[in-house]
Motif scaffolding. Sequence first.
Motif, mmCIF file in Angstrom:
data_model
loop_
_atom_site.group_PDB
_atom_site.id
_atom_site.type_symbol
_atom_site.label_atom_id
_atom_site.label_comp_id
_atom_site.label_asym_id
_atom_site.label_seq_id
_atom_site.Cartn_x
_atom_site.Cartn_y
_atom_site.Cartn_z
ATOM 1 N N PHE A 41 0.833 -1.195 0.000
ATOM 2 C CA PHE A 41 0.000 0.000 0.000
ATOM 3 C C PHE A 41 0.873 1.253 0.000
ATOM 4 O O PHE A 41 0.516 2.280 -0.562
ATOM 5 C CB PHE A 41 -0.923 0.015 1.217
ATOM 6 C CG PHE A 41 -2.041 -0.996 1.143
ATOM 7 C CD1 PHE A 41 -2.164 -1.867 0.066
ATOM 8 C CD2 PHE A 41 -2.985 -1.078 2.144
ATOM 9 C CE1 PHE A 41 -3.187 -2.783 0.000
ATOM 10 C CE2 PHE A 41 -4.029 -1.995 2.096
ATOM 11 C CZ PHE A 41 -4.123 -2.855 1.012
ATOM 12 N N THR A 144 -3.363 -7.485 -7.699
ATOM 13 C CA THR A 144 -2.697 -6.182 -7.702
ATOM 14 C C THR A 144 -2.115 -5.810 -9.053
ATOM 15 O O THR A 144 -1.956 -4.620 -9.344
ATOM 16 C CB THR A 144 -1.578 -6.156 -6.650
ATOM 17 O OG1 THR A 144 -0.670 -7.242 -6.890
ATOM 18 C CG2 THR A 144 -2.146 -6.258 -5.255
ATOM 19 N N TYR A 316 -3.163 8.737 -2.704
ATOM 20 C CA TYR A 316 -3.395 8.268 -4.063
ATOM 21 C C TYR A 316 -2.057 8.056 -4.767
ATOM 22 O O TYR A 316 -1.031 8.632 -4.424
ATOM 23 C CB TYR A 316 -4.252 9.258 -4.860
ATOM 24 C CG TYR A 316 -3.499 10.487 -5.299
ATOM 25 C CD1 TYR A 316 -2.792 10.515 -6.504
ATOM 26 C CD2 TYR A 316 -3.481 11.625 -4.504
ATOM 27 C CE1 TYR A 316 -2.082 11.640 -6.896
ATOM 28 C CE2 TYR A 316 -2.785 12.751 -4.887
ATOM 29 C CZ TYR A 316 -2.082 12.753 -6.078
ATOM 30 O OH TYR A 316 -1.382 13.858 -6.457
ATOM 31 N N THR A 360 -4.335 3.906 -7.535
ATOM 32 C CA THR A 360 -4.878 3.387 -6.283
ATOM 33 C C THR A 360 -5.203 4.549 -5.358
ATOM 34 O O THR A 360 -4.611 5.638 -5.465
ATOM 35 C CB THR A 360 -3.891 2.447 -5.570
ATOM 36 O OG1 THR A 360 -2.677 3.154 -5.268
ATOM 37 C CG2 THR A 360 -3.580 1.234 -6.428
ATOM 38 N N SER A 362 -6.053 4.961 -1.019
ATOM 39 C CA SER A 362 -6.035 4.195 0.230
ATOM 40 C C SER A 362 -6.068 5.144 1.425
ATOM 41 O O SER A 362 -6.218 6.359 1.268
ATOM 42 C CB SER A 362 -4.799 3.294 0.288
ATOM 43 O OG SER A 362 -3.612 4.063 0.213
ATOM 44 N N ASN A 363 -5.894 4.571 2.625
ATOM 45 C CA ASN A 363 -5.895 5.312 3.890
ATOM 46 C C ASN A 363 -7.286 5.881 4.192
ATOM 47 O O ASN A 363 -7.443 7.042 4.575
ATOM 48 C CB ASN A 363 -4.857 6.438 3.871
ATOM 49 C CG ASN A 363 -4.499 6.914 5.266
ATOM 50 O OD1 ASN A 363 -4.463 6.135 6.210
ATOM 51 N ND2 ASN A 363 -4.258 8.209 5.403
ATOM 52 N N ALA A 371 -6.696 -1.454 6.810
ATOM 53 C CA ALA A 371 -6.337 -0.597 5.674
ATOM 54 C C ALA A 371 -7.087 -1.097 4.447
ATOM 55 O O ALA A 371 -7.255 -2.308 4.251
ATOM 56 C CB ALA A 371 -4.833 -0.627 5.427
ATOM 57 N N LEU A 372 -7.549 -0.166 3.634
ATOM 58 C CA LEU A 372 -8.310 -0.507 2.438
ATOM 59 C C LEU A 372 -7.720 0.228 1.251
ATOM 60 O O LEU A 372 -7.401 1.425 1.336
ATOM 61 C CB LEU A 372 -9.783 -0.119 2.611
ATOM 62 C CG LEU A 372 -10.708 -0.368 1.412
ATOM 63 C CD1 LEU A 372 -10.870 -1.868 1.172
ATOM 64 C CD2 LEU A 372 -12.067 0.304 1.632
ATOM 65 N N GLN A 373 -7.586 -0.477 0.136
ATOM 66 C CA GLN A 373 -7.074 0.128 -1.090
ATOM 67 C C GLN A 373 -8.013 -0.199 -2.245
ATOM 68 O O GLN A 373 -8.363 -1.357 -2.463
ATOM 69 C CB GLN A 373 -5.664 -0.400 -1.409
ATOM 70 C CG GLN A 373 -5.036 0.258 -2.638
ATOM 71 C CD GLN A 373 -3.686 -0.347 -2.971
ATOM 72 O OE1 GLN A 373 -3.600 -1.479 -3.480
ATOM 73 N NE2 GLN A 373 -2.618 0.382 -2.678
ATOM 74 N N SER A 401 -7.402 -5.270 0.957
ATOM 75 C CA SER A 401 -7.462 -4.809 2.340
ATOM 76 C C SER A 401 -6.357 -5.487 3.142
ATOM 77 O O SER A 401 -5.975 -6.625 2.844
ATOM 78 C CB SER A 401 -8.827 -5.137 2.951
ATOM 79 O OG SER A 401 -8.868 -4.751 4.311
ATOM 80 N N ARG A 412 -4.522 -10.302 4.411
ATOM 81 C CA ARG A 412 -4.683 -9.431 3.240
ATOM 82 C C ARG A 412 -5.543 -10.106 2.177
ATOM 83 O O ARG A 412 -5.043 -10.861 1.351
ATOM 84 C CB ARG A 412 -3.329 -9.053 2.673
ATOM 85 C CG ARG A 412 -3.456 -8.032 1.550
ATOM 86 C CD ARG A 412 -2.149 -7.379 1.222
ATOM 87 N NE ARG A 412 -2.305 -6.464 0.117
ATOM 88 C CZ ARG A 412 -1.349 -5.692 -0.376
ATOM 89 N NH1 ARG A 412 -0.154 -5.714 0.170
ATOM 90 N NH2 ARG A 412 -1.576 -4.895 -1.386
#
Length: 696
Positions: A41, A144, A316, A360, A362-363, A371-373, A401, A412
């Motif tokens: 991430f 990914t 981002y 991407t 995230s945060n 954590a989520l992306q 995540s 994950r």
Amino acid sequence: MRKSFYILIGLSVFYSVTAQKKVTDSIKVNELDEVVITGQFEPQSIKKSVFNVRVITAKDIQNLAANNLSDVLNQYLNITVRPSGNDGRSTVSLFGLDARYFKIMIDNVPLVSEAGLGNNTDLSQINLNDVEQIEIVEGSMGVTHGANAVSGILNIITKKSSKDKWNISATAQEETVGKEFELFDKGRHIQSLKVSNSINKKWFASVSANRNDFQGFLDGKQGKDYIENDGLRGYRWLPKEQLNGTALLAYSKNQFRIFYKFEYLDENIDFYNSTVQSGFNTELGSYRYADDRRFLNNRYFHNLNSTGKILNKLNYNVSVSHQKQERIIEDFRYYLLTQNEANSIKVKDQSMETFYSTGTISNFFSDKTVALQLGYEIVNNRGFSLPVHETLENYDFFVSSEINPAERFSIRPGMRFSAQSKFKDQYASSLGLRYLFKNDFELRGSYGNSFRTPTFEELYYFFVNDSHFYIGNENLIPETSTSYEISIKKAKSFDSGLQISTSFAGSFLDIDDKIDMALIRINPSTLIREFQYINISKYQMWNFSTMNQFKKGNWNLNFGAALVGISQKIENQIFASNEKFLYSFNINTNISYLLPKWQTTFSAYYKYNGKTQQFVEGSSEYIISTIDDSNWLDVSTRKSFFKKQLEATIGARNILDITNINQTRANDGAAHGTSSNVMLAYGRSYFLKLTYNLNF
């Protein structure tokens, strides 16, 4: 699609402008011990990574005096570099799967090739002038990194900053090709120049140029000016000249960073026909000539990347890339007595133009236990191969995540949806686990399923000669794969200064609907064998490996071993193979020692590639082909002079003088068969590399 491309550029710049808080610069983070970027991430310690990441440092590349990526990967476990003297290409095989299943990227952007994006990349075309480090992740990375990241990914992280105001580096390298060397006409000759400038605290710029002149390998052949028609004209390995230029402009302020990178490659490969012909006319009288060919390859690479924060919270990372690769074939007549070329005809043989963007965000949560992306990927490939023009597109969305229910435990999960223009929509999913025991044991496990879409060649290939008929297949469907991996790692430091790191890993990969070129029929009237790409195979692989590192003072020793078993069931329309497992064993080790008083590093790299077996197509059945084992040893000595302004590296590649290895083709269980030689290398070579660094 061109309009969409420029819209994406505008969006990436807009995100940059709206950023307000400082984002950790990945290059500065790399100053910490073993920090990785690929699949994360954000840049973080390799110990915290859920994935098993292997890191090849800039120092490793310097010790090898590597010309290109193939020189580096040739030394690493589970990786086999497959060079070809016939076309000058070098590709990579991981776990017995060829380069179509392994994705190569530069700064997280896949590199274009004639097969598409990121796959079947020619390693000899990848310059290593400005590499910070190389990161390798084995196993399925479909969530990914999308299609074709089946066996693994390789990410080249380039340098984007410097602690000095100016960096000027000039390099000259001379290398023998086997026993062949002359200052201009034989051997390998490399020159490079790189200039970078930290303009101020916000701006950084760099440019570089590299020339790699490989004069070919004769090996008993007599070169291009040989006039006898006895089959000795030409080269065993074709001459090749590469010119590579790069430029980088980076800007960072407070919360964001944006950089633009450009790269251009120009490559010429010369083929000299072994058949010499005679002619006569009133102008030239009696003359001799040969009909020769030249392959002209070029590649453009543009990448605009921006990272930062939106609304002072969300991280981002957006990349937009335009790439184009093209091959032109030039046929010409070469007059041997006058050494002139005439009747030149150039035809564009193949090209691939790609518009690519990935991003991407995230945060989302202030609670660091979750954590989520969210991410997207857009690919537009416009390919050409005589006589076909086609466009292949995909639009992907993925979510990943990382859940940390405890400080030592991470989970994950991830999913990807891919909307395809040519095929049915595809899906990928993954689940990774990491647990750190109190006694410093690191346990990791992963599950992933992914997919590989057919290449442009597999879909549209067309070739006919007197005895064979090869065609692509527009009805191919994507391959699907499932992989599992588990590993345990232990690192320990002793009061004596000795540091030991040991890991054991096991993995399993299962591929359905694997695409192979198959014999579909033998024409009864002409006896021409007709071949076509078909989804005909099932492929399974298991791997058990161990990697060990020992450090003490100025000594560094690495040792690894792997046992791989491969099963492939191929159901041709005429005959089929069985599903027995075929095994291979590999070892690699390297050792280096730094002598501080002399500012000298001594290094040795050894790789043992065990005997391998595979099913190949015979006249009436699939038969087992066995490729003999081989040993590879490189050594070098690197010394600095004049306060590290001048650096000299001297060494030898392929000390054990490997050239060809034997490949047998025998019926399964039979005591007879045929054999042939596989061109693996051009023998022992020696090199001297001089680099002048001016930093101020």
